[in-house]
Design a protein around this motif. Structure first.
Motif, short mmCIF file in Angstrom:
data_model
loop_
_atom_site.label_atom_id
_atom_site.label_comp_id
_atom_site.label_asym_id
_atom_site.label_seq_id
_atom_site.Cartn_x
_atom_site.Cartn_y
_atom_site.Cartn_z
N ILE A 1 0.02 -0.02 -12.17
CA ILE A 1 -0.81 -1.18 -12.83
C ILE A 1 -0.39 -2.42 -12.24
O ILE A 1 0.76 -2.94 -12.42
CB ILE A 1 -0.88 -1.27 -14.32
CG1 ILE A 1 -1.60 0.22 -14.82
CG2 ILE A 1 -2.09 -2.32 -14.52
CD1 ILE A 1 -1.45 0.13 -16.21
N ILE A 2 -0.93 -3.19 -11.26
CA ILE A 2 -0.48 -4.37 -10.48
C ILE A 2 -0.73 -5.39 -11.32
O ILE A 2 -1.83 -5.62 -12.19
CB ILE A 2 -1.13 -4.56 -9.24
CG1 ILE A 2 -1.04 -3.41 -8.22
CG2 ILE A 2 -0.87 -5.81 -8.70
CD1 ILE A 2 -1.93 -3.38 -7.11
N THR A 3 0.76 -6.13 -11.91
CA THR A 3 0.34 -7.39 -12.85
C THR A 3 -0.03 -8.48 -12.23
O THR A 3 0.34 -8.81 -11.09
CB THR A 3 1.97 -7.51 -13.55
OG1 THR A 3 2.69 -7.68 -12.52
CG2 THR A 3 2.19 -6.26 -14.40
N HIS A 4 -0.98 -9.18 -12.79
CA HIS A 4 -1.27 -10.44 -12.49
C HIS A 4 -1.50 -10.79 -10.99
O HIS A 4 -0.91 -11.87 -10.59
CB HIS A 4 -0.57 -11.59 -13.37
CG HIS A 4 0.81 -11.62 -13.34
ND1 HIS A 4 1.71 -11.70 -12.14
CD2 HIS A 4 1.68 -11.40 -14.41
CE1 HIS A 4 2.81 -11.58 -12.50
NE2 HIS A 4 3.08 -11.27 -13.97
N GLY B 1 0.75 -1.18 -0.03
CA GLY B 1 0.07 -0.03 -0.01
C GLY B 1 0.85 1.15 -0.07
O GLY B 1 0.57 2.27 -0.74
N GLU B 2 1.94 1.17 0.78
CA GLU B 2 2.92 2.41 0.89
C GLU B 2 3.50 2.64 -0.49
O GLU B 2 3.79 3.76 -0.97
CB GLU B 2 4.06 2.08 1.84
CG GLU B 2 3.73 2.60 3.27
CD GLU B 2 4.73 1.82 4.24
OE1 GLU B 2 5.90 2.09 4.13
OE2 GLU B 2 4.20 1.35 5.16
N ALA C 1 -8.96 0.55 -4.06
CA ALA C 1 -9.49 1.69 -3.63
C ALA C 1 -8.37 2.80 -3.12
O ALA C 1 -8.61 4.29 -3.37
CB ALA C 1 -10.15 1.31 -2.29
N ALA C 2 -7.04 2.48 -3.00
CA ALA C 2 -6.12 3.45 -2.89
C ALA C 2 -5.65 4.16 -4.29
O ALA C 2 -4.87 5.30 -3.89
CB ALA C 2 -4.70 2.80 -2.40
N ASP D 1 -9.44 -9.82 -1.03
CA ASP D 1 -9.62 -8.44 -0.65
C ASP D 1 -8.35 -7.40 -0.66
O ASP D 1 -8.82 -6.25 -0.73
CB ASP D 1 -10.64 -8.38 0.37
CG ASP D 1 -12.02 -9.14 0.45
OD1 ASP D 1 -12.26 -9.52 -0.83
OD2 ASP D 1 -12.69 -9.44 1.26
N LEU D 2 -7.38 -8.00 -0.40
CA LEU D 2 -6.11 -7.12 -0.40
C LEU D 2 -6.07 -6.32 -1.80
O LEU D 2 -5.57 -5.13 -1.56
CB LEU D 2 -4.63 -8.12 -0.33
CG LEU D 2 -4.59 -8.69 1.00
CD1 LEU D 2 -3.39 -9.66 0.61
CD2 LEU D 2 -4.30 -7.70 2.06
N ILE D 3 -6.43 -6.71 -2.79
CA ILE D 3 -6.41 -6.03 -4.07
C ILE D 3 -7.58 -4.93 -4.06
O ILE D 3 -7.31 -4.03 -4.56
CB ILE D 3 -6.72 -7.16 -5.23
CG1 ILE D 3 -5.12 -8.01 -5.31
CG2 ILE D 3 -6.84 -6.54 -6.68
CD1 ILE D 3 -4.09 -7.15 -5.40
N GLY D 4 -8.75 -5.40 -3.33
CA GLY D 4 -9.69 -4.40 -3.38
C GLY D 4 -9.08 -3.21 -2.59
O GLY D 4 -9.39 -1.76 -2.90
#
Ligand SMILES: [Fe+2]
Length: 232
Positions: free
Chosen positions: A127-130, A113-114, A149-150, A142-145
């Motif tokens: 953009i977080i890959t796969h 997140g940081e 959201a961030a 839900d970590l991806i959610g």
């Protein structure tokens, strides 16, 4: 369609070992309806800096044109988060504010997140890959959610949706789609036969999960806006 994550450059990291293999990938992509594609070597694994990637892309584009293949390349990178925000910021997709970031394959770091926050602060949109292939995300999708959201965006691998990375990644990819946490479908292609640059099969599955129009956005509208540097 537009594929924004592909290891297509000849003799670079774990992509095709020679020009013939790379041209074979370009033909597979074009035959699948992909006519714009970002060449995204692993950073730092490929050992290439931004200027070197751009030079390789320009040289390979000449070969693609000479072969008469209808495919336009863009400069990008599949950059490991371990290099830190400052180094990551040097690897945009094309020239815009967006860029691919790859977390370790083994887990999602506690400071994910940081890092997202730090990149956004620098005017970069990660953009977080796969993530559907990441063990931490498989346990806690839900970590991806939270990262979305961030302000982070998410790319899932087309082949995950068709089961190429196993039933867990397939289910996770569908879960992320249903929650509206996916912005891009990309091939993460590595060769013409093993992990080819194909999006149509994954698009079909995504269409069954979120509807055809929403699925098309992941391979047409959103990647076009990303290349143009526009908001999604
Ligand atoms: Fe990749």
């Amino acid at each position: 369609m537009i594929d924004l994550h592909c290891h297509i450059l000849p003799d670079v990291d774990d992509g095709p070992s020679d020009l013939e293999g790379a041209l074979a990938m370009a033909r597979v992509a074009a035959a699948d309806g992909i006519h714009k594609l970002a060449a995204t070597p692993h950073v730092p694994y490929s050992g290439l800096d931004r200027a070197q990637i751009a030079a390789r892309v320009a040289a390979f584009q000449e070969e693609i044109d000479r072969a008469g293949i209808d495919l336009r390349l863009y400069v990008g990178a599949d950059a490991a988060t371990s290099i830190g925000a400052e180094a990551l910021a040097a690897h945009p997709l094309h020239d815009g504010p967006y860029q691919l970031i790859e977390f370790p394959h083994t887990h999602l770091p506690a400071d994910a997140g940081e890092l997202v926050f730090e990149l956004l602060n620098r005017g970069r949109v990660p953009i977080i890959t796969h993530p559907e292939r990441n063990p931490s995300v498989l346990r806690s999708p839900d970590l991806i959610g939270e990262l979305v959201a961030a302000g982070a965006l998410v790319q899932i691998t087309a082949e995950s949706l068709t089961g190429g990375f196993g039933p867990e990644s397939r289910a996770c990819g569908r879960h992320l789609l249903r929650n509206g946490w996916v912005h891009l479908l990309a091939s993460d292609g590595h060769s013409a036969d093993w992990r080819p640059p194909v999006l149509s099969k994954g698009l079909k599955v995504a269409g069954r999960v979120i509807g055809k129009a929403a699925a098309l956005k992941l391979v047409v509208d959103n990647p076009a806006k990303i290349l143009a540097g526009e908001g999604l």
